[in-house]
Scaffold this active site. Structure first.
Site, mmCIF file in Angstrom:
data_model
loop_
_atom_site.group_PDB
_atom_site.id
_atom_site.type_symbol
_atom_site.label_atom_id
_atom_site.label_comp_id
_atom_site.label_asym_id
_atom_site.label_seq_id
_atom_site.Cartn_x
_atom_site.Cartn_y
_atom_site.Cartn_z
ATOM 1 N N HIS A 53 3.008 -5.235 -7.513
ATOM 2 C CA HIS A 53 4.067 -4.624 -8.333
ATOM 3 C C HIS A 53 4.636 -3.418 -7.593
ATOM 4 O O HIS A 53 4.135 -3.027 -6.547
ATOM 5 C CB HIS A 53 3.555 -4.278 -9.731
ATOM 6 N N HIS A 55 5.010 -0.092 -8.025
ATOM 7 C CA HIS A 55 4.604 1.321 -8.014
ATOM 8 C C HIS A 55 4.287 1.799 -6.592
ATOM 9 O O HIS A 55 3.748 1.047 -5.769
ATOM 10 C CB HIS A 55 3.415 1.541 -8.944
ATOM 11 N N ASP A 57 2.116 3.655 -5.176
ATOM 12 C CA ASP A 57 0.756 3.608 -4.611
ATOM 13 C C ASP A 57 0.334 2.174 -4.282
ATOM 14 O O ASP A 57 -0.788 1.950 -3.817
ATOM 15 C CB ASP A 57 -0.254 4.287 -5.551
ATOM 16 N N HIS A 58 1.236 1.217 -4.488
ATOM 17 C CA HIS A 58 0.961 -0.181 -4.133
ATOM 18 C C HIS A 58 1.862 -0.695 -3.012
ATOM 19 O O HIS A 58 1.532 -1.665 -2.350
ATOM 20 C CB HIS A 58 1.092 -1.090 -5.365
ATOM 21 N N ASP A 126 -2.785 -3.872 -10.998
ATOM 22 C CA ASP A 126 -3.061 -2.958 -12.108
ATOM 23 C C ASP A 126 -3.024 -3.691 -13.453
ATOM 24 O O ASP A 126 -2.668 -3.109 -14.480
ATOM 25 C CB ASP A 126 -2.036 -1.816 -12.133
ATOM 26 N N HIS A 164 -7.794 -0.197 -8.523
ATOM 27 C CA HIS A 164 -8.287 1.171 -8.753
ATOM 28 C C HIS A 164 -9.755 1.163 -9.170
ATOM 29 O O HIS A 164 -10.223 0.213 -9.814
ATOM 30 C CB HIS A 164 -7.500 1.859 -9.881
HETATM 31 ZN ZN LIG Z 1 0.821 0.492 -11.160
#
Ligand SMILES: [Zn+2]
Length: 251
Positions: A53, A55, A57-58, A126, A164
């Site tokens: 996805h 975001h 941090d990905h 996530d 995570h």
């Molecule tokens: Zn995310």
């Protein structure tokens, strides 16, 4: 055989590294530097990037890695992924390191969120965490509930590779939802012991998640009662799920 390991990033992210015969794939490289360091140290050729996805941090490291290694970059068609060369919407079968990989649409955390299933390994981003699930930033409770059901319908031997390390905190919430669930109590002890040693609690066993993850247990009487006590709108599983998600946001 595909070897799977993680590269830690940021505070609690896991970037999954898949290696086969000197060829590599990474899942959700939010940061390029730690990935490049491992690829260089092990003299691996980065062939594939899988993005679950949009975001930061990905996908934050995708552009730098793509400029250097020119991998195929798979990602959700419905989201803005920098450097994506193969947009996907779920339902496709793609090739990763010479193996078949199924692409599942699992919207909820974001609208185009994907999961990638390679043999008995499911890379879930996530969507599902140890004893928990992602926040609903873009999707509805019904969408996320259906996405989790799609993941729990995978074969029992499936291992879930989430993005995570949230398991300990999630289990504290799970214990609040189901104080009498012995499987949750046992898992809390095991997870606390791992974390004290600085060890990861992932990948996750699907069977363990079914027993201890409240978001997968919305039809259990104890979970229904707990959701109703928190102001849940009803006993149907989506209403229970929605009540749990709200409760967890403020937990
Ligand atoms: Zn995310």
């Amino acid at each position: 055989m595909v070897e799977i390991s993680f590269i830690p990033a940021f505070k609690d992210n896991y970037i999954w590294l898949l290696v086969r015969d000197g060829r590599a794939a990474v899942v959700d490289p939010g940061d390029a530097a730690p990935v490049a360091a491992v690829l260089e140290a092990r003299r691996l050729k980065l062939e594939t990037i899988l993005v679950t996805h949009h975001h930061g941090d990905h996908q934050g490291g995708v552009e730098t890695l793509a400029n250097r290694w020119r991998p195929t970059v798979f990602g959700p068609a419905a989201e803005s992924i920098t450097g994506c060369t193969r947009p996907l919407s779920g339902g496709e079968t793609i090739e990763v390191l010479g193996r078949e990989c199924a692409v599942l649409a699992v919207p909820g955390h974001t609208c185009g969120h994907l999961a990638y299933v390679l043999g008995d390994a499911a890379f879930v981003g996530d969507t599902l965490f140890g004893a928990g699930c992602g926040r609903l930033f873009e999707g509805s409770p019904a969408q996320m509930f259906a996405s989790l059901a799609r993941l729990t319908a995978l074969p029992a031997a499936t291992r879930l590779y989430c993005a995570h390390e949230y398991t300990a905190a999630n289990l504290a919430f799970a214990g609040a939802v189901e104080p009498d669930n012995l499987a949750i109590q046992r898992r809390r002890e095991a997870v606390d012991a791992l974390r004290r040693q600085g060890l990861a609690t992932v990948p996750l066993d699907l069977a363990v998640e079914r027993e201890t993850n409240p978001f997968l247990r919305c039809a259990e009487p104890a979970v229904i009662e707990a959701a109703l006590a928190q102001g849940g709108a009803g006993r149907d599983p989506v209403a229970v799920f929605a009540a749990l998600r709200e409760w967890k946001n403020g937990f």
